[in-house]
Scaffold this motif. Structure first.
Motif, PDB file in Angstrom:
ATOM      1  N   TRP A 165       0.842  -1.199   0.000  1.00  0.00           N
ATOM      2  CA  TRP A 165       0.000   0.000   0.000  1.00  0.00           C
ATOM      3  C   TRP A 165       0.878   1.250   0.000  1.00  0.00           C
ATOM      4  CZ3 TRP A 165      -1.314   4.298   2.904  1.00  0.00           C
ATOM      5  CH2 TRP A 165      -2.554   4.863   2.616  1.00  0.00           C
ATOM      6  N   ALA A 166       1.946   1.228   0.828  1.00  0.00           N
ATOM      7  CA  ALA A 166       2.858   2.372   0.912  1.00  0.00           C
ATOM      8  C   ALA A 166       3.593   2.581  -0.411  1.00  0.00           C
ATOM      9  CB  ALA A 166       3.865   2.162   2.047  1.00  0.00           C
ATOM     10  N   TRP A 167       4.009   1.488  -1.046  1.00  0.00           N
ATOM     11  CA  TRP A 167       4.728   1.587  -2.322  1.00  0.00           C
ATOM     12  C   TRP A 167       3.829   2.190  -3.404  1.00  0.00           C
ATOM     13  CZ3 TRP A 167       9.228   2.108  -4.288  1.00  0.00           C
ATOM     14  CH2 TRP A 167       9.472   1.840  -5.641  1.00  0.00           C
ATOM     15  N   GLY A 168       2.576   1.737  -3.441  1.00  0.00           N
ATOM     16  CA  GLY A 168       1.627   2.291  -4.407  1.00  0.00           C
ATOM     17  C   GLY A 168       1.411   3.779  -4.186  1.00  0.00           C
ATOM     18  N   LEU A 169       1.264   4.166  -2.908  1.00  0.00           N
ATOM     19  CA  LEU A 169       1.072   5.575  -2.566  1.00  0.00           C
ATOM     20  C   LEU A 169       2.310   6.389  -2.947  1.00  0.00           C
ATOM     21  CD1 LEU A 169      -0.605   7.794  -1.142  1.00  0.00           C
ATOM     22  CD2 LEU A 169       0.444   7.079   1.020  1.00  0.00           C
ATOM     23  N   MET A 170       3.491   5.818  -2.693  1.00  0.00           N
ATOM     24  CA  MET A 170       4.739   6.509  -3.011  1.00  0.00           C
ATOM     25  C   MET A 170       4.861   6.750  -4.515  1.00  0.00           C
ATOM     26  SD  MET A 170       8.516   5.390  -1.632  1.00  0.00           S
ATOM     27  CE  MET A 170       7.846   4.962  -0.041  1.00  0.00           C
ATOM     28  N   LYS A 171       4.543   5.719  -5.302  1.00  0.00           N
ATOM     29  CA  LYS A 171       4.636   5.845  -6.762  1.00  0.00           C
ATOM     30  C   LYS A 171       3.660   6.884  -7.296  1.00  0.00           C
ATOM     31  CE  LYS A 171       4.155   2.061  -8.909  1.00  0.00           C
ATOM     32  NZ  LYS A 171       4.184   0.838  -9.759  1.00  0.00           N
ATOM     33  N   ASP A 172       2.416   6.821  -6.819  1.00  0.00           N
ATOM     34  CA  ASP A 172       1.380   7.746  -7.309  1.00  0.00           C
ATOM     35  C   ASP A 172       1.701   9.193  -6.953  1.00  0.00           C
ATOM     36  OD1 ASP A 172       0.047   5.588  -8.315  1.00  0.00           O
ATOM     37  OD2 ASP A 172      -1.428   5.475  -6.698  1.00  0.00           O
ATOM     38  N   THR A 173       2.094   9.423  -5.691  1.00  0.00           N
ATOM     39  CA  THR A 173       2.364  10.792  -5.259  1.00  0.00           C
ATOM     40  C   THR A 173       3.651  11.330  -5.881  1.00  0.00           C
ATOM     41  OG1 THR A 173       3.386   9.897  -3.244  1.00  0.00           O
ATOM     42  CG2 THR A 173       1.101  10.633  -3.074  1.00  0.00           C
ATOM     43  N   ALA A 174       4.660  10.479  -6.016  1.00  0.00           N
ATOM     44  CA  ALA A 174       5.924  10.911  -6.625  1.00  0.00           C
ATOM     45  C   ALA A 174       5.703  11.346  -8.074  1.00  0.00           C
ATOM     46  CB  ALA A 174       6.972   9.799  -6.560  1.00  0.00           C
ATOM     47  N   ALA A 175       4.852  10.605  -8.788  1.00  0.00           N
ATOM     48  CA  ALA A 175       4.569  10.941 -10.183  1.00  0.00           C
ATOM     49  C   ALA A 175       3.963  12.332 -10.300  1.00  0.00           C
ATOM     50  CB  ALA A 175       3.620   9.904 -10.782  1.00  0.00           C
ATOM     51  N   ILE A 176       3.091  12.691  -9.356  1.00  0.00           N
ATOM     52  CA  ILE A 176       2.454  14.010  -9.381  1.00  0.00           C
ATOM     53  C   ILE A 176       3.438  15.095  -8.941  1.00  0.00           C
ATOM     54  CG2 ILE A 176       0.613  15.417  -8.379  1.00  0.00           C
ATOM     55  CD1 ILE A 176      -1.072  12.861  -8.219  1.00  0.00           C
ATOM     56  N   LEU A 177       4.212  14.813  -7.899  1.00  0.00           N
ATOM     57  CA  LEU A 177       5.179  15.793  -7.406  1.00  0.00           C
ATOM     58  C   LEU A 177       6.263  16.095  -8.440  1.00  0.00           C
ATOM     59  CD1 LEU A 177       5.617  14.509  -3.735  1.00  0.00           C
ATOM     60  CD2 LEU A 177       4.424  16.583  -4.452  1.00  0.00           C
ATOM     61  N   LEU A 178       6.601  15.104  -9.277  1.00  0.00           N
ATOM     62  CA  LEU A 178       7.640  15.286 -10.296  1.00  0.00           C
ATOM     63  C   LEU A 178       7.078  15.745 -11.640  1.00  0.00           C
ATOM     64  CD1 LEU A 178       9.816  12.135  -9.481  1.00  0.00           C
ATOM     65  CD2 LEU A 178      10.370  14.526  -8.999  1.00  0.00           C
ATOM     66  N   ASP A 179       5.779  16.083 -11.660  1.00  0.00           N
ATOM     67  CA  ASP A 179       5.141  16.611 -12.878  1.00  0.00           C
ATOM     68  C   ASP A 179       5.286  15.664 -14.078  1.00  0.00           C
ATOM     69  OD1 ASP A 179       4.376  18.908 -11.542  1.00  0.00           O
ATOM     70  OD2 ASP A 179       6.197  19.996 -12.085  1.00  0.00           O
ATOM     71  N   THR A 180       5.108  14.371 -13.838  1.00  0.00           N
ATOM     72  CA  THR A 180       5.210  13.421 -14.946  1.00  0.00           C
ATOM     73  C   THR A 180       4.051  13.622 -15.921  1.00  0.00           C
ATOM     74  OG1 THR A 180       4.012  11.766 -13.645  1.00  0.00           O
ATOM     75  CG2 THR A 180       6.413  11.667 -13.601  1.00  0.00           C
ATOM     76  N   ALA A 181       4.340  13.357 -17.198  1.00  0.00           N
ATOM     77  CA  ALA A 181       3.327  13.546 -18.249  1.00  0.00           C
ATOM     78  C   ALA A 181       2.279  12.445 -18.180  1.00  0.00           C
ATOM     79  CB  ALA A 181       3.997  13.544 -19.615  1.00  0.00           C
ATOM     80  N   GLU A 182       1.073  12.759 -18.644  1.00  0.00           N
ATOM     81  CA  GLU A 182       0.015  11.772 -18.758  1.00  0.00           C
ATOM     82  C   GLU A 182      -0.217  11.532 -20.249  1.00  0.00           C
ATOM     83  OE1 GLU A 182      -3.411  12.506 -16.432  1.00  0.00           O
ATOM     84  OE2 GLU A 182      -2.262  12.796 -14.589  1.00  0.00           O
ATOM     85  N   PRO A 183       0.299  10.418 -20.794  1.00  0.00           N
ATOM     86  CA  PRO A 183       0.302  10.173 -22.240  1.00  0.00           C
ATOM     87  C   PRO A 183      -1.057  10.328 -22.934  1.00  0.00           C
ATOM     88  CG  PRO A 183       1.626   8.538 -21.114  1.00  0.00           C
ATOM     89  CD  PRO A 183       0.932   9.324 -20.049  1.00  0.00           C
TER      90      PRO A 183
END
Length: 280
Positions: free
Chosen positions: A199-217
């Motif tokens: 659960w923590a890993w999923g949360l980390m991945k999701d939040t990191a993607a938003i914090l790093l401004d990753t593109a949404e294809p």
């Protein structure tokens, strides 16, 4: 919905503290893991509540150029790191106790685990009633209150999974008490650690993607399609998420394009909060 969710947060928070304290006092890793598993969800709901409050207070603060939508993600990422450390502690302690069992007060631990299960079931009933009530308002209401519905759905799923871990903890404690299966209590503790870590890993991945401004294809492709439908040639394109349900886009077009028409098309996309189109 916010009021009912807050009630669930308080119920869960109080129960998790009781489970963690009694898990430690009774020596039950299953109860300790169940308490920390409840903590992950109570913490997530509490963080969401704090983030919403902060976002409302600073909605018009010019310091936050793109709004305060990422406050929850920042807090979520920090929480995920702490949860990973917690999961590691529970996993190591559970393995040690499987190798060298310790005395467990099965009676008290079982009673507390049953209380935890009851709290989870009551919480699920509270949230489940509101969840079904929201959907009775039809598509328009669901679209208008989509953010609240998603939070409610997430909270509902959280308390159901909490109930499942409580059932596993009770089963492990009863098996230890009546069948002598002492290994099952730390075994369920280890399983709880894995659940928390995932659960923590999923949360980390999701939040990191938003914090790093990753593109949404998918959204980027849609923006490109709308711009090219106006005959524009794209030189540079950035599309990213700036909050739970808000996106921003910056589009640079070759000279001669109708920037106003392109901007109107892109701005009409659902949840597109900020659109900048430059030409030249």
């Amino acid at each position: 919905n916010a009021r009912k969710t807050l009630w669930v947060v308080w119920l869960t928070a109080i129960t998790m503290v009781v489970e963690i304290v009694f898990g430690w006092l009774t020596g039950s890793m299953a109860l300790l893991a169940d308490g920390f598993h409840m903590a992950t969800h109570a913490g997530a709901l509490a963080v969401a509540s704090v983030a919403y409050g902060f976002a409302r207070r600073h909605a018009r603060n010019p310091r936050f150029t793109f709004g305060t939508g990422k406050v929850g993600d920042l807090a979520g990422f920090a929480s995920a790191l702490l949860l990973m450390l917690t999961a590691l502690f529970i996993a190591v302690e559970s393995v040690l106790r499987m190798v060298e069992p310790v005395r467990v007060d099965f009676g008290d631990a079982t009673l507390v685990a049953i209380i935890g299960l009851i709290v989870n079931l009551v919480s699920a009933l509270l949230l489940g009633h509101d969840h079904s009530h929201d959907h009775d308002h039809g598509h328009d209401a669901h679209h208008q209150h989509g953010h609240a519905d998603n939070n409610l759905r997430a909270a509902y799923i959280h308390v159901l999974t909490d109930a499942l871990t409580s059932v596993l903890a009770i089963a492990a404690l009863l098996a230890g008490r009546y069948l002598g299966w002492l290994w099952l209590d730390p075994g369920v503790g280890l399983l709880g650690a894995v659940v928390i870590a995932r659960w923590a890993w999923g949360l980390m991945k999701d939040t990191a993607a938003i914090l790093l401004d990753t593109a949404e294809p998918a959204l980027t492709a849609r923006v490109r399609e709308l711009a090219e439908a106006e005959g524009a040639i794209i030189r540079d394109l950035h599309v990213w998420r700036i909050g739970p349900h808000a996106h921003a886009a910056i589009v640079s077009l070759a000279p001669g394009a109708d920037a106003r028409a392109v901007r109107a098309r892109i701005a009409a996309l659902p949840r597109m909060a900020h659109v900048t189109v430059e030409c030249g």
